[in-house]
Design a protein around this motif. Structure first.
Motif, PDB file in Angstrom:
ATOM      1  N   UNK A   1      -5.888  -1.004  -7.724  1.00 18.62           N
ATOM      2  CA  UNK A   1      -7.003  -0.188  -7.243  1.00 18.62           C
ATOM      3  C   UNK A   1      -6.501   0.939  -6.363  1.00 18.62           C
ATOM      4  N   UNK A   2      -7.349   1.966  -6.263  1.00 21.13           N
ATOM      5  CA  UNK A   2      -7.115   3.087  -5.362  1.00 21.13           C
ATOM      6  C   UNK A   2      -8.318   3.212  -4.443  1.00 21.13           C
ATOM      7  N   UNK A   3      -8.056   3.237  -3.113  1.00 21.37           N
ATOM      8  CA  UNK A   3      -9.126   3.424  -2.139  1.00 21.37           C
ATOM      9  C   UNK A   3      -9.200   4.898  -1.742  1.00 21.37           C
ATOM     10  N   UNK A   4     -10.425   5.394  -1.621  1.00 25.14           N
ATOM     11  CA  UNK A   4     -10.664   6.701  -1.010  1.00 25.14           C
ATOM     12  C   UNK A   4     -11.614   6.484   0.151  1.00 25.14           C
ATOM     13  N   UNK A   5     -11.283   7.085   1.304  1.00 28.90           N
ATOM     14  CA  UNK A   5     -12.188   6.962   2.443  1.00 28.90           C
ATOM     15  C   UNK A   5     -12.142   8.237   3.268  1.00 28.90           C
ATOM     16  N   UNK A   6     -13.324   8.705   3.686  1.00 29.84           N
ATOM     17  CA  UNK A   6     -13.455   9.865   4.549  1.00 29.84           C
ATOM     18  C   UNK A   6     -13.982   9.390   5.898  1.00 29.84           C
TER      19      UNK A   6
ATOM     20  N   UNK B   1       0.845  -1.192   0.000  1.00 29.67           N
ATOM     21  CA  UNK B   1       0.000   0.000   0.000  1.00 29.67           C
ATOM     22  C   UNK B   1       0.882   1.245   0.000  1.00 29.67           C
ATOM     23  N   UNK B   2       0.342   2.328  -0.559  1.00 32.13           N
ATOM     24  CA  UNK B   2       0.962   3.654  -0.516  1.00 32.13           C
ATOM     25  C   UNK B   2      -0.123   4.623  -0.075  1.00 32.13           C
TER      26      UNK B   2
ATOM     27  N   UNK C   1      -2.583  16.970   5.702  1.00 33.48           N
ATOM     28  CA  UNK C   1      -2.730  17.430   7.080  1.00 33.48           C
ATOM     29  C   UNK C   1      -4.016  18.239   7.247  1.00 33.48           C
ATOM     30  N   UNK C   2      -4.764  17.907   8.302  1.00 32.86           N
ATOM     31  CA  UNK C   2      -6.009  18.604   8.586  1.00 32.86           C
ATOM     32  C   UNK C   2      -7.223  17.998   7.922  1.00 32.86           C
ATOM     33  N   UNK C   3      -7.009  17.051   7.026  1.00 36.98           N
ATOM     34  CA  UNK C   3      -8.124  16.408   6.324  1.00 36.98           C
ATOM     35  C   UNK C   3      -8.584  15.179   7.093  1.00 36.98           C
ATOM     36  N   UNK C   4      -9.830  14.775   6.860  1.00 35.79           N
ATOM     37  CA  UNK C   4     -10.358  13.564   7.493  1.00 35.79           C
ATOM     38  C   UNK C   4     -10.341  12.373   6.542  1.00 35.79           C
ATOM     39  N   UNK C   5      -9.732  12.538   5.369  1.00 39.90           N
ATOM     40  CA  UNK C   5      -9.762  11.482   4.354  1.00 39.90           C
ATOM     41  C   UNK C   5      -8.365  10.961   4.062  1.00 39.90           C
ATOM     42  N   UNK C   6      -8.335   9.780   3.435  1.00 40.66           N
ATOM     43  CA  UNK C   6      -7.080   9.164   3.010  1.00 40.66           C
ATOM     44  C   UNK C   6      -7.262   8.596   1.607  1.00 40.66           C
ATOM     45  N   UNK C   7      -6.163   8.553   0.875  1.00 36.77           N
ATOM     46  CA  UNK C   7      -6.089   7.817  -0.385  1.00 36.77           C
ATOM     47  C   UNK C   7      -5.076   6.706  -0.193  1.00 36.77           C
ATOM     48  N   UNK C   8      -5.443   5.494  -0.563  1.00 33.02           N
ATOM     49  CA  UNK C   8      -4.571   4.341  -0.375  1.00 33.02           C
ATOM     50  C   UNK C   8      -4.371   3.654  -1.714  1.00 33.02           C
ATOM     51  N   UNK C   9      -3.149   3.710  -2.222  1.00 30.39           N
ATOM     52  CA  UNK C   9      -2.816   2.989  -3.437  1.00 30.39           C
ATOM     53  C   UNK C   9      -2.524   1.539  -3.117  1.00 30.39           C
ATOM     54  N   UNK C  10      -3.104   0.628  -3.874  1.00 26.02           N
ATOM     55  CA  UNK C  10      -2.943  -0.802  -3.618  1.00 26.02           C
ATOM     56  C   UNK C  10      -2.726  -1.510  -4.956  1.00 26.02           C
ATOM     57  N   UNK C  11      -2.976  -2.802  -5.002  1.00 24.88           N
ATOM     58  CA  UNK C  11      -2.796  -3.570  -6.234  1.00 24.88           C
ATOM     59  C   UNK C  11      -4.035  -3.425  -7.110  1.00 24.88           C
TER      60      UNK C  11
END
Length: 650
Positions: A79-84, A61-62, A67-77
């Protein structure tokens, strides 16, 4: 004596065949009581944590978090995940590959690992391996678009030695440009200013750890520091020297390469120094740099660099360095093994404007890149635990003083929260962010939200830094925690961010005053007094039974009492305090209380009332198993659980 006992315990910790467990139980219990380095309180489920699950168990994962945001982006195999975490918004974007167009020799590598997710020129840049054809995309308004060339921005396959750092319009990388050549790792500037790379002679099989940018008063003096390990050239000649050595290297951001054809595309301001982390009290050396964290200051020379190191025994230490000291060392130290005349433009010197490093300076620095004087760090914390990631947060406590808090990710999937106090660092809390044991792949600190974002191969978890509920709702436990985020107010252990600082009771020192909680009517509990909850347990006569008291604070000593008499004592530093009853007789029934003592504070943490069953119950039990003294299935399950606990402790 302790070392001999430790060796015996290590031998017993090897899982024996099940029939031998009964024979080994007494020495195992003795080993469980052997002295160990103190650990913090245990927080198995972080209070206030939020999490989301990945679709599959991810190999890589990457993570990108602003900073200051409630969300993340996660690079995987693929696919890309976005979650708030605030509104639970979730999106998964596919980044698959066309296997028929794969350039991989190994069919298993024909996939797309997203290895870089970061902000570049106002857009989120995403780069991946793309079946051995590295490719970049831009992420704009929740959609992917074509991006810049991925050369040196993403590896051709998963590569632990691939580090990419974005600094404004410049991108620095350790990723090789071509798939089947360029075997010697290099440090490059691949975007922005003039593209440059390191000479093949300045590093010896480097393993890169971190890249940081440091701004100074004059823009031409701005530096890039990168941290790495390399093979120690002194080791073959000196068998006592470590095989690997940790380094910091400096480069001028304004470096434009040399004026000659040989040096035109090379860094000409590179210097490197050895990083030392030594515990002077024990003379233990920690040579293996694991991770680096930077705490910036308004004055660049006061910027702190925290280095996480380990040694050959798997022990860990944290050392700190100031950027000012590192800069001075590079400017004043002689070059190692160089006895010639220093050129007019000193090696490593940053030049103004469009000036280029003269050939005579480049010739010296290219052959002698290492400074002779080493960088000695100030040791902050030492532990027998093996850590592999570090984060540092500076928090202002109720007394107005700022304290450094270290977050150290262990190899067991937990996080140790360490506060640096005036008389030394103290490990105050162990956070277990995941439901089950899992390796921590990423840990990001959000300094403005006071939160941790922690990822395993299966999930991403948001954990508040102020986990005050872990210290129970009594004044003594709250102040004895020495947690700068938490204080006692309104009969509750509460985050300092939720109240005015002046109203919060804290004690951030090793020696907590005994009368600090005078208003809470403190008194030591009676040995036979019950706690708030008494558990009734029916135990068959002549059977075996064990009592287990989970230790919440591992700076406390725990004791089991029966009829006001101590029957088991556990020194600090364990997860469980066990008392084993081999043969249940009449005089062993009654109330058992487990009490803890930490400094001057005593409290009863668990009480069990062992009851004798009625004759009818005993008869039915005997009839069902054949004889009354034979242990029940529930006993064996509990007994095996206890053995597992003991083995885990070791």
């Amino acid at each position: 004596m302790f070392r001999a006992q430790e060796r015996r315990c290590a031998g017993l910790a090897r899982r024996p065949p099940l029939p031998l467990l009964l024979l080994l139980l007494p020495p195992l219990l003795r080993c469980a009581a052997a002295p160990r380095t103190a650990s913090p309180r245990i927080l198995t489920a972080a209070l206030g944590e939020k999490k989301f699950q990945f679709d599959t168990t991810e190999k890589h994962i990457a993570v990108y978090h602003e900073q200051g945001s409630s969300s993340v982006l996660v690079g995987a195999e693929n696919k890309l995940y976005y979650y708030n975490f605030e509104n639970s918004t979730r999106h998964v974007e596919p980044f698959g590959v066309n296997r028929s167009k794969s350039m991989c020799r190994n069919p298993e590598e024909a996939t797309n690992y997203l290895t870089l997710v970061g902000k570049y020129q106002g857009k989120v840049l995403i780069c991946g391996t793309n079946a051995c054809q590295p490719t970049c995309w831009n992420w704009v308004d929740g959609k992917k678009e074509s991006g810049i060339s991925a050369q040196s921005l993403a590896p051709f396959g998963l590569n632990k030695n691939a580090v990419v750092f974005i600094d404004g319009n410049d991108i620095y990388s350790t990723v090789k440009k071509y798939q089947y050549n360029g075997r010697i790792p290099r440090f490059r500037r691949v975007r922005g200013s003039t593209e440059l790379y390191t000479s093949d002679t300045v590093m010896n099989n480097p393993q890169f750890v971190k890249i940081v940018a440091i701004k100074q008063e004059e823009a031409y003096n701005n530096k890039i520091y990168y941290f790495f390990r390399e093979d120690n050239p002194d080791w073959p000649r000196n068998p006592l020297a470590p095989r690997k050595i940790s380094r910091v290297a400096q480069l001028c951001k304004g470096d434009r390469g040399g004026s000659g054809s040989f040096s035109a595309a090379k860094w000409t301001t590179l210097l490197k120094a050895t990083l030392l982390c030594v515990d002077s009290a024990t003379n233990r050396h920690f040579d293996w740099l694991q991770d680096v964290f930077i705490i910036e200051s308004d004055h660049w020379f006061e910027t702190k660099i925290y280095g996480l190191f380990s040694n050959e025994w798997g022990y860990s230490a944290v050392c700190s360095y100031s950027v000012g000291d590192i800069s001075e060392r590079f400017q004043t130290s002689p070059l190692k093994n160089y006895s010639g005349k220093i050129p007019a433009v000193r090696p490593g010197e940053c030049l103004k404007g469009d000036q280029q490093t003269p050939p005579e300076t480049f010739k010296v620095v290219d052959s002698y890149p290492e400074v002779a004087l080493q960088m000695n760090g100030k040791i902050i914390f030492y532990s027998k635990h093996h850590y592999h990631q570090i984060g540092v947060h500076e928090v202002q406590a109720a007394n107005g003083v700022t304290y450094s808090v270290l977050y150290l990710a262990t190899d067991k999937g937990s996080i140790h929260k360490v506060v640096v106090l005036p008389k030394g660092a103290m490990n105050i809390l162990e956070i277990q962010p995941f439901q089950s044991h899992a390796v921590i792949l990423s840990m990001i600190l959000d300094h403005s939200r006071n939160e941790l974002f922690v990822a395993s191969a299966d999930e991403m978890v948001q954990v508040p830094m102020a986990t005050c509920g872990a210290y129970k709702n009594n004044c003594e436990s709250c102040v004895l925690s020495r947690d700068p985020y938490c204080g006692w107010i309104n009969e509750k252990c509460t985050s300092i961010y939720e109240h005015d600082n002046g109203t919060v009771l804290q004690s951030l020192s090793h020696d907590v005053p005994q009368d600090i909680c005078a208003s809470s009517d403190y008194r030591p509990p009676s040995r036979d007094s019950s706690s708030d909850y008494v558990k009734n347990v029916t135990v068959t006569p002549q059977s075996r039974h064990f009592l287990n008291c989970s230790e919440e604070s591992h700076y406390a000593n725990y004791t089991w009492y029966h009829k006001d008499r101590p029957v088991a004592h556990c020194s600090s530093g364990h997860h469980h305090c066990l008392h084993f009853i081999d043969n249940m007789t009449d005089e062993l029934y009654g109330i058992y209380s487990c009490t803890s003592q930490e400094d001057w504070f005593n409290q009863t943490v668990k009480t069990e009332y062992l009851l004798k069953p009625s004759e009818g119950v005993s008869f039915r039990y005997a009839a069902s198993v054949g004889w009354a003294s034979m242990p029940s299935l529930s006993f064996w399950l509990g007994f095996l659980h206890m053995i597992a606990v003991v083995l885990i402790i070791r």
